[in-house]
Motif scaffolding. Sequence first.
Motif, PDB file in Angstrom:
ATOM      1  N   GLY A  31      74.085  -4.715  57.293  1.00 15.43           N
ATOM      2  CA  GLY A  31      73.119  -5.759  57.644  1.00 15.43           C
ATOM      3  C   GLY A  31      71.822  -5.531  56.893  1.00 15.43           C
ATOM      4  N   LEU A  32      70.944  -6.495  57.038  1.00 20.32           N
ATOM      5  CA  LEU A  32      69.656  -6.445  56.329  1.00 20.32           C
ATOM      6  C   LEU A  32      68.812  -5.258  56.777  1.00 20.32           C
ATOM      7  CD1 LEU A  32      68.793 -10.234  56.747  1.00 20.32           C
ATOM      8  CD2 LEU A  32      69.354  -9.093  54.573  1.00 20.32           C
ATOM      9  N   SER A  33      67.840  -4.894  55.966  1.00 23.37           N
ATOM     10  CA  SER A  33      66.849  -3.900  56.371  1.00 23.37           C
ATOM     11  C   SER A  33      66.147  -4.426  57.630  1.00 23.37           C
ATOM     12  CB  SER A  33      65.836  -3.716  55.236  1.00 23.37           C
ATOM     13  OG  SER A  33      64.824  -2.837  55.629  1.00 23.37           O
ATOM     14  N   GLY A  34      66.046  -3.578  58.645  1.00 25.31           N
ATOM     15  CA  GLY A  34      65.393  -3.990  59.886  1.00 25.31           C
ATOM     16  C   GLY A  34      66.289  -4.730  60.858  1.00 25.31           C
ATOM     17  N   THR A 130      71.455  -9.832  62.665  1.00 24.01           N
ATOM     18  CA  THR A 130      70.086 -10.249  62.994  1.00 24.01           C
ATOM     19  C   THR A 130      69.507 -11.080  61.840  1.00 24.01           C
ATOM     20  OG1 THR A 130      69.970  -8.074  64.027  1.00 24.01           O
ATOM     21  CG2 THR A 130      67.905  -9.317  63.864  1.00 24.01           C
ATOM     22  N   PRO A 131      68.991 -12.290  62.148  1.00 24.84           N
ATOM     23  CA  PRO A 131      68.522 -13.164  61.055  1.00 24.84           C
ATOM     24  C   PRO A 131      67.368 -12.551  60.240  1.00 24.84           C
ATOM     25  CG  PRO A 131      68.605 -14.347  63.157  1.00 24.84           C
ATOM     26  CD  PRO A 131      68.857 -12.907  63.465  1.00 24.84           C
ATOM     27  N   LEU A 132      67.313 -12.966  58.984  1.00 22.39           N
ATOM     28  CA  LEU A 132      66.268 -12.469  58.073  1.00 22.39           C
ATOM     29  C   LEU A 132      64.871 -12.678  58.670  1.00 22.39           C
ATOM     30  CD1 LEU A 132      65.330 -11.447  55.253  1.00 22.39           C
ATOM     31  CD2 LEU A 132      65.465 -13.810  54.457  1.00 22.39           C
ATOM     32  N   SER A 133      64.658 -13.849  59.304  1.00 20.38           N
ATOM     33  CA  SER A 133      63.313 -14.138  59.844  1.00 20.38           C
ATOM     34  C   SER A 133      62.906 -13.093  60.885  1.00 20.38           C
ATOM     35  CB  SER A 133      63.278 -15.544  60.448  1.00 20.38           C
ATOM     36  OG  SER A 133      64.293 -15.646  61.443  1.00 20.38           O
ATOM     37  N   VAL A 134      63.879 -12.638  61.695  1.00 19.19           N
ATOM     38  CA  VAL A 134      63.576 -11.624  62.721  1.00 19.19           C
ATOM     39  C   VAL A 134      63.325 -10.276  62.045  1.00 19.19           C
ATOM     40  CG1 VAL A 134      64.485 -10.402  64.741  1.00 19.19           C
ATOM     41  CG2 VAL A 134      64.935 -12.857  64.462  1.00 19.19           C
ATOM     42  N   CYS A 135      64.198  -9.923  61.102  1.00 18.52           N
ATOM     43  CA  CYS A 135      64.027  -8.637  60.393  1.00 18.52           C
ATOM     44  C   CYS A 135      62.653  -8.587  59.731  1.00 18.52           C
ATOM     45  CB  CYS A 135      65.112  -8.445  59.335  1.00 18.52           C
ATOM     46  SG  CYS A 135      66.778  -8.409  59.992  1.00 18.52           S
ATOM     47  N   PRO A 161      70.568 -10.167  46.698  1.00 20.45           N
ATOM     48  CA  PRO A 161      71.421 -10.885  47.666  1.00 20.45           C
ATOM     49  C   PRO A 161      71.949 -10.025  48.809  1.00 20.45           C
ATOM     50  CG  PRO A 161      72.643 -10.394  45.660  1.00 20.45           C
ATOM     51  CD  PRO A 161      71.228  -9.949  45.403  1.00 20.45           C
ATOM     52  N   TYR A 162      72.250 -10.684  49.944  1.00 20.74           N
ATOM     53  CA  TYR A 162      73.073 -10.080  51.003  1.00 20.74           C
ATOM     54  C   TYR A 162      74.186 -11.074  51.319  1.00 20.74           C
ATOM     55  CZ  TYR A 162      75.021  -8.050  55.122  1.00 20.74           C
ATOM     56  OH  TYR A 162      75.933  -7.486  55.982  1.00 20.74           O
ATOM     57  N   GLU A 163      75.427 -10.643  51.181  1.00 18.77           N
ATOM     58  CA  GLU A 163      76.576 -11.518  51.466  1.00 18.77           C
ATOM     59  C   GLU A 163      77.101 -11.203  52.863  1.00 18.77           C
ATOM     60  OE1 GLU A 163      78.089 -11.362  46.778  1.00 18.77           O
ATOM     61  OE2 GLU A 163      79.371 -10.561  48.363  1.00 18.77           O
ATOM     62  N   ASP A 164      77.049 -12.200  53.749  1.00 19.24           N
ATOM     63  CA  ASP A 164      77.580 -11.999  55.104  1.00 19.24           C
ATOM     64  C   ASP A 164      79.064 -11.648  55.040  1.00 19.24           C
ATOM     65  OD1 ASP A 164      75.251 -12.501  56.441  1.00 19.24           O
ATOM     66  OD2 ASP A 164      75.700 -14.621  56.824  1.00 19.24           O
ATOM     67  N   GLU A 169      85.005  -6.706  62.012  1.00 18.87           N
ATOM     68  CA  GLU A 169      85.683  -6.521  63.290  1.00 18.87           C
ATOM     69  C   GLU A 169      84.750  -6.891  64.449  1.00 18.87           C
ATOM     70  OE1 GLU A 169      86.359  -4.673  60.679  1.00 18.87           O
ATOM     71  OE2 GLU A 169      88.542  -4.791  60.638  1.00 18.87           O
ATOM     72  N   LEU A 170      83.449  -6.636  64.269  1.00 18.15           N
ATOM     73  CA  LEU A 170      82.463  -6.936  65.320  1.00 18.15           C
ATOM     74  C   LEU A 170      81.199  -7.494  64.680  1.00 18.15           C
ATOM     75  CD1 LEU A 170      82.720  -3.683  67.457  1.00 18.15           C
ATOM     76  CD2 LEU A 170      83.099  -5.987  68.328  1.00 18.15           C
ATOM     77  N   THR A 171      80.526  -8.390  65.389  1.00 15.17           N
ATOM     78  CA  THR A 171      79.250  -8.937  64.915  1.00 15.17           C
ATOM     79  C   THR A 171      78.231  -8.800  66.045  1.00 15.17           C
ATOM     80  OG1 THR A 171      80.404 -10.499  63.479  1.00 15.17           O
ATOM     81  CG2 THR A 171      78.122 -11.021  64.013  1.00 15.17           C
ATOM     82  N   ILE A 172      77.081  -8.206  65.731  1.00 15.48           N
ATOM     83  CA  ILE A 172      76.053  -8.000  66.756  1.00 15.48           C
ATOM     84  C   ILE A 172      74.705  -8.444  66.193  1.00 15.48           C
ATOM     85  CG2 ILE A 172      74.829  -6.283  68.165  1.00 15.48           C
ATOM     86  CD1 ILE A 172      77.392  -4.600  68.166  1.00 15.48           C
ATOM     87  N   ASP A 173      74.078  -9.378  66.910  1.00  8.88           N
ATOM     88  CA  ASP A 173      72.736  -9.845  66.545  1.00  8.88           C
ATOM     89  C   ASP A 173      71.763  -9.165  67.510  1.00  8.88           C
ATOM     90  OD1 ASP A 173      70.344 -11.209  66.374  1.00  8.88           O
ATOM     91  OD2 ASP A 173      71.239 -13.215  66.338  1.00  8.88           O
TER      92      ASP A 173
END
Length: 207
Positions: A31-34, A130-135, A161-164, A169-173
């Motif tokens: 996932g993204l930084s943060g 977790t969305p970029l705006s939150v990070c 880039p970050y490719e989703d 197996e699991l996704t957590i926001d």
Amino acid sequence: MTDIVWHQHEIDQAARGRQKNQNPVLLWFTGLSGSGKSTLAGALEHALFEAGFHTYLLDGDNVRHGLCKDLGFSLDDRDENLRRVGEVAKLMVDAGLVVLSAFISPTRAERERVRKLFPEGKFIEVHVSTPLSVCESRDPKGLYAKARKGEIAHFTGISSPYEDPDSAELTIDTSKGDLATQVQALVDYLSALQVIDGEKMVAGLGI
Ligand SMILES: Nc1ncnc2c1ncn2[C@@H]1O[C@H](COP(=O)(O)OS(=O)(=O)O)[C@@H](OP(=O)(O)O)[C@H]1O
Ligand SMILES: Nc1ncnc2c1ncn2[C@@H]1O[C@H](COP(=O)(O)OP(=O)(O)O)[C@@H](O)[C@H]1O
């Protein structure tokens, strides 16, 4: 490589796992930084450790102080970073551990390359979505602010880039719900897969 022959040792991964009462796997947080990779992986490791399981957490920031300190953030350097980490994680899984890794690992190809090092079911991809705006609003290290000012090149989500994942197996926001609930979801998944015996988990997960 043709003159190098694989030596099959007598004590194998399954035997080491049995001795530790667990089924060794790699949990790959991406996932993204943060986004919360280190926090989630750290809290899960804490809960597993408290329950007597044998774990190791590989973290991007830490690995880049040693094993990968010669590497930067170009796409080629990230590829090499994740190649090394994948191989190290494979050795650790072979040693019978439940390994957790927290790396941005921005491309699908890199993550699939690591997945292919493991038999089916041994590589568990956890997308910390977790969305970029939150990070960016969290920005605990001030890196997004620097990236926006052009002071950091190739910053993931801003200028790199970050490719989703499309097969996680699991996704957590982590902008939704609380840490204890998120860790419980991971524990439930590991118990259902019989990676660990869920009965051994300490109530409250030690969080
Ligand atoms: N340009 C750029 N882009 C992204 N991240 C950067 C960059 N420069 C430094 N940092 C810091 O390095 C941490 C990410 O390292 P990783 O090894 O996880 O990255 S990667 O998987 O090789 O893409 C990352 O840590 P996390 O915030 O924990 O993800 C950042 O603190
Ligand atoms: N599960 C969570 N719930 C709420 N906030 C979180 C959670 N995980 C992390 N955070 C917040 O996000 C920030 C970045 O988390 P961190 O784990 O360092 O992310 P990453 O390792 O992906 O860079 C933390 O300082 C914390 O404030």
